[in-house]
Design a protein around this motif. Structure first.
Motif, PDB file in Angstrom:
ATOM      1  N   VAL A  84       1.569  -3.207   6.880  1.00 30.07           N
ATOM      2  CA  VAL A  84       1.821  -1.777   6.746  1.00 30.07           C
ATOM      3  C   VAL A  84       2.262  -1.201   8.093  1.00 30.07           C
ATOM      4  O   VAL A  84       3.150  -0.337   8.160  1.00 30.07           O
ATOM      5  N   ASP A 138       5.879  -1.821   8.564  1.00 26.90           N
ATOM      6  CA  ASP A 138       6.688  -0.955   7.703  1.00 26.90           C
ATOM      7  C   ASP A 138       6.734   0.473   8.243  1.00 26.90           C
ATOM      8  O   ASP A 138       7.766   1.145   8.166  1.00 26.90           O
ATOM      9  N   ILE A 139       5.612   0.933   8.780  1.00 25.73           N
ATOM     10  CA  ILE A 139       5.578   2.289   9.336  1.00 25.73           C
ATOM     11  C   ILE A 139       6.512   2.395  10.540  1.00 25.73           C
ATOM     12  O   ILE A 139       7.302   3.341  10.657  1.00 25.73           O
ATOM     13  N   ALA A 150       7.339   7.159   0.996  1.00 24.15           N
ATOM     14  CA  ALA A 150       8.391   6.199   1.322  1.00 24.15           C
ATOM     15  C   ALA A 150       7.922   4.761   1.163  1.00 24.15           C
ATOM     16  O   ALA A 150       8.691   3.889   0.722  1.00 24.15           O
ATOM     17  N   LEU A 151       6.660   4.488   1.514  1.00 21.68           N
ATOM     18  CA  LEU A 151       6.157   3.114   1.497  1.00 21.68           C
ATOM     19  C   LEU A 151       5.341   2.790   0.248  1.00 21.68           C
ATOM     20  O   LEU A 151       4.977   1.624   0.037  1.00 21.68           O
ATOM     21  N   ILE A 180      -2.404   4.323   4.704  1.00 19.43           N
ATOM     22  CA  ILE A 180      -1.516   4.863   5.734  1.00 19.43           C
ATOM     23  C   ILE A 180      -2.330   5.371   6.924  1.00 19.43           C
ATOM     24  O   ILE A 180      -1.970   5.140   8.084  1.00 19.43           O
ATOM     25  N   LEU A 231       5.301   9.237   4.737  1.00 20.09           N
ATOM     26  CA  LEU A 231       5.073   7.800   4.837  1.00 20.09           C
ATOM     27  C   LEU A 231       4.478   7.249   3.549  1.00 20.09           C
ATOM     28  O   LEU A 231       4.852   6.163   3.091  1.00 20.09           O
ATOM     29  N   LYS A 279       2.229   3.652  -0.461  1.00 20.14           N
ATOM     30  CA  LYS A 279       0.859   3.288  -0.105  1.00 20.14           C
ATOM     31  C   LYS A 279      -0.065   4.495  -0.255  1.00 20.14           C
ATOM     32  O   LYS A 279       0.373   5.648  -0.227  1.00 20.14           O
ATOM     33  N   ASP A 329       9.033   0.500  11.241  1.00 17.56           N
ATOM     34  CA  ASP A 329      10.402   0.397  10.723  1.00 17.56           C
ATOM     35  C   ASP A 329      10.905   1.778  10.297  1.00 17.56           C
ATOM     36  O   ASP A 329      12.029   2.181  10.609  1.00 17.56           O
ATOM     37  N   PHE A 330      10.077   2.489   9.547  1.00 23.69           N
ATOM     38  CA  PHE A 330      10.475   3.795   9.025  1.00 23.69           C
ATOM     39  C   PHE A 330      10.632   4.814  10.152  1.00 23.69           C
ATOM     40  O   PHE A 330      11.612   5.559  10.208  1.00 23.69           O
TER      41      PHE A 330
END
Length: 545
Positions: free
Chosen positions: A484, A487-488, A507-508, A515, A504, A510, A490-491
């Motif tokens: 995670v 991914d965070i 978008a993910l 998060i 977040l 979760k 990355d975003f």
């Protein structure tokens, strides 16, 4: 996203989620015609990594089409601006497309080749009208940055200039005699009948000042002088040993530096002194081969020596550039070599290591160092450089022979940096990697992977923004893929503005708890920072700058 594989629909979907445009794309409503700031954006994209301009969508209205948008008039005005108001002209591809039922102008702006930069707004002149892309905005280049870009058009001649106040007595007699002996042996016909004075002047070691007095040039003094720092105090070399993998780390005893020194003298002496300091601070392994025991340093000496020689030879010796030293910093997992001034002329990071490809910033200095011997009393022998375009090739070859990762390099307008990772550094570098992200002429980001074996995860943060305060680049962060946290980051890397935890979560896909835990871990590692209140809907997050 590459400039030439731009997908309008996919990008607008991202922009709507972020609520803003991004670094490589500029979106304007252009409801009243072509925006006045468009010339700055064209300059910025041309001087950085290229970009895409979208006109006819209103950012404040959620990137919806603008009613009554005069696409043809705007497209024509943009094409005219590219061709008539920019120098050199911007060769953008301008087209009108339909998006969600509305006409939109999309212009693809390519990056200029180094020999044509900087691109500037004609009406403001070069030093006031050159821009670079940073984040989602355009920043005016400083006069120093413009001058460095101009070196891509023509090689500078600072190294040939007379050093005011210097005299022949400032030369190191041993180095000077060795240099002349080597030159006469290599080219007997060329220098036959020449006096020593004529030879030195022909090779730009000396020159005559305005009164006809023979004095050392900058190149001659840096290569063959006794103490060139008398005239250029910061044209030296600093060596620092950091106890961990970041400058924030301290040793068990609370020391910030395990070793730190400033190395002065001519280039041959600075290189040799640096190698002495390196041998004092690295581990040595021994291997028996036949009847002999071979001692090897954890970094190949050839790689370090060539990297430092290149930094001293190709650095910026302009009056402004001489205010900064070459920095060699040794961490627990790597050695970084930083020199003032980026790559010169047609040389790019992609071309480093090509046999025979060399575009020296300081041509006179490079020619002198080719025949300059190392000083007696040190382990180094032979000439300082080959000057045949093989320096970076030798760095790569020696690292490969030692089963070590490829060197990692970045070019910036005002600096060039190389990192040499030792074997097995990936485990130690787990959270932190080297601050590189591909070539980005003025602070842009670009994706590049660390060499195989240098880190087990993907690079999720790559910043090439130069910090005058710290005198170096910001650090990228390496995280294991699929987490995670990864991914965070990355975003957040794609988001030019801070985002909320709700964005977040959406978008993910979760939960809020997942998060929140991941954000707390990233903040604990100083990779992400929170802005606004510590709790509640007003809190937003961004990557640490």
């Amino acid at each position: 996203m590459g400039v030439y594989d731009f997908d309008l629909e996919s990008y607008i979907g991202l922009a709507r989620r972020l609520g803003t445009d991004t670094e490589r794309v500029e979106v304007k409503a252009a409801s009243q015609g072509l925006p006045k700031s468009m010339a700055e954006t064209l300059s910025a994209f041309s001087n950085t990594s290229g970009g895409v301009v979208i006109l006819g969508l209103a950012e404040r209205a959620g990137f919806q089409g603008v009613p009554g948008f005069k696409a043809r008039a705007v497209a024509d005005a943009l094409a005219q601006m590219c061709g008539e108001k920019m120098e050199p002209p911007v060769r953008a591809s301008v087209e009108i497309v339909e998006f969600e039922g509305s006409p939109v102008v999309v212009a693809t702006v390519p990056e200029l080749p180094p020999e044509l930069k900087p691109c500037f707004v004609k009406s403001r002149a070069m030093h006031d009208g050159s821009y670079v892309r940073v984040g989602d905005g355009d920043r005016r280049l400083s006069p120093y940055e413009v001058d460095r870009l101009l070196e891509g058009r023509r090689p500078p001649r600072y190294d040939r200039e007379v050093v005011e106040g210097a005299a022949m007595g400032d030369f190191d007699e041993e180095l000077l005699e060795g240099f002349m002996r080597r030159q006469r042996a290599d080219s007997p016909r060329a220098f036959k009948g020449m006096s020593d004075e004529e030879l030195l002047e022909a090779l730009c070691v000396t020159a005559r000042d305005g009164e006809g007095i023979v004095r050392p040039t900058l190149a001659g003094l840096m290569a063959l002088g006794r103490f060139p720092q008398r005239y250029f105090p910061r044209a030296c070399l600093s060596f620092t040993v950091i106890p961990g993998t970041s400058k924030a780390d301290v040793s068990a005893g609370g020391l910030r530096f395990l070793d730190s020194r400033e190395i002065v003298g001519p280039i041959p002496v600075m290189i040799s002194e640096l190698m002495v300091a390196l041998r004092r601070n690295v581990r040595v392994s021994s291997k028996v081969e036949g009847a002999f025991r071979i001692d090897r340093l954890e970094y190949p000496e050839t790689a370090v020596r060539e990297a430092v020689a290149n930094a001293l030879m190709h650095r910026d010796y302009s009056p402004d550039g001489c205010a900064s030293q070459v920095q060699v910093t040794m961490y627990g997992d790597r050695i970084e070599i930083l020199s003032p001034g980026g790559l010169c002329r047609a040389m790019t990071v992609d071309r480093l290591g090509e046999l025979g490809v060399s575009f020296p910033r300081n041509q006179a200095l490079a020619n002198i160092l080719r025949a300059t011997p190392y000083a007696e009393g040190f382990a180094e022998v032979g000439s300082v450089v080959e000057n045949k375009g093989t320096g970076y090739f030798q760095i790569r070859a020696s690292l490969r022979e030692a089963n070590m990762p490829e060197p990692v390099a970045i070019d910036h307008i005002t600096a060039f940096e190389v990192a040499l990772y030792k074997a097995g550094a990936g485990a130690e570098a787990g959270r932190f990697g080297f601050g590189f992200g591909g070539r980005a002429g003025g602070g842009g980001r670009g994706g590049v992977r660390l060499p195989e074996g240098a880190a087990g995860g993907k690079i999720v943060r790559s910043v090439t923004e130069w910090s005058d305060e710290t005198g170096r680049f910001h650090t990228i962060h390496v995280l294991a893929p699929g987490t995670v946290e990864c991914d965070i980051v990355d975003f957040l890397e794609e988001a030019p503005a801070p985002v909320s935890s709700r964005i977040l979560m959406d978008a993910l896909g979760k939960s809020k708890a997942t998060i929140s835990r991941a954000l707390n871990r990233l903040m604990d590692k100083s990779l992400v920072e929170r802005l606004g209140p510590s709790r509640g809907p007003g809190a937003v997050y961004r990557l640490v700058q």
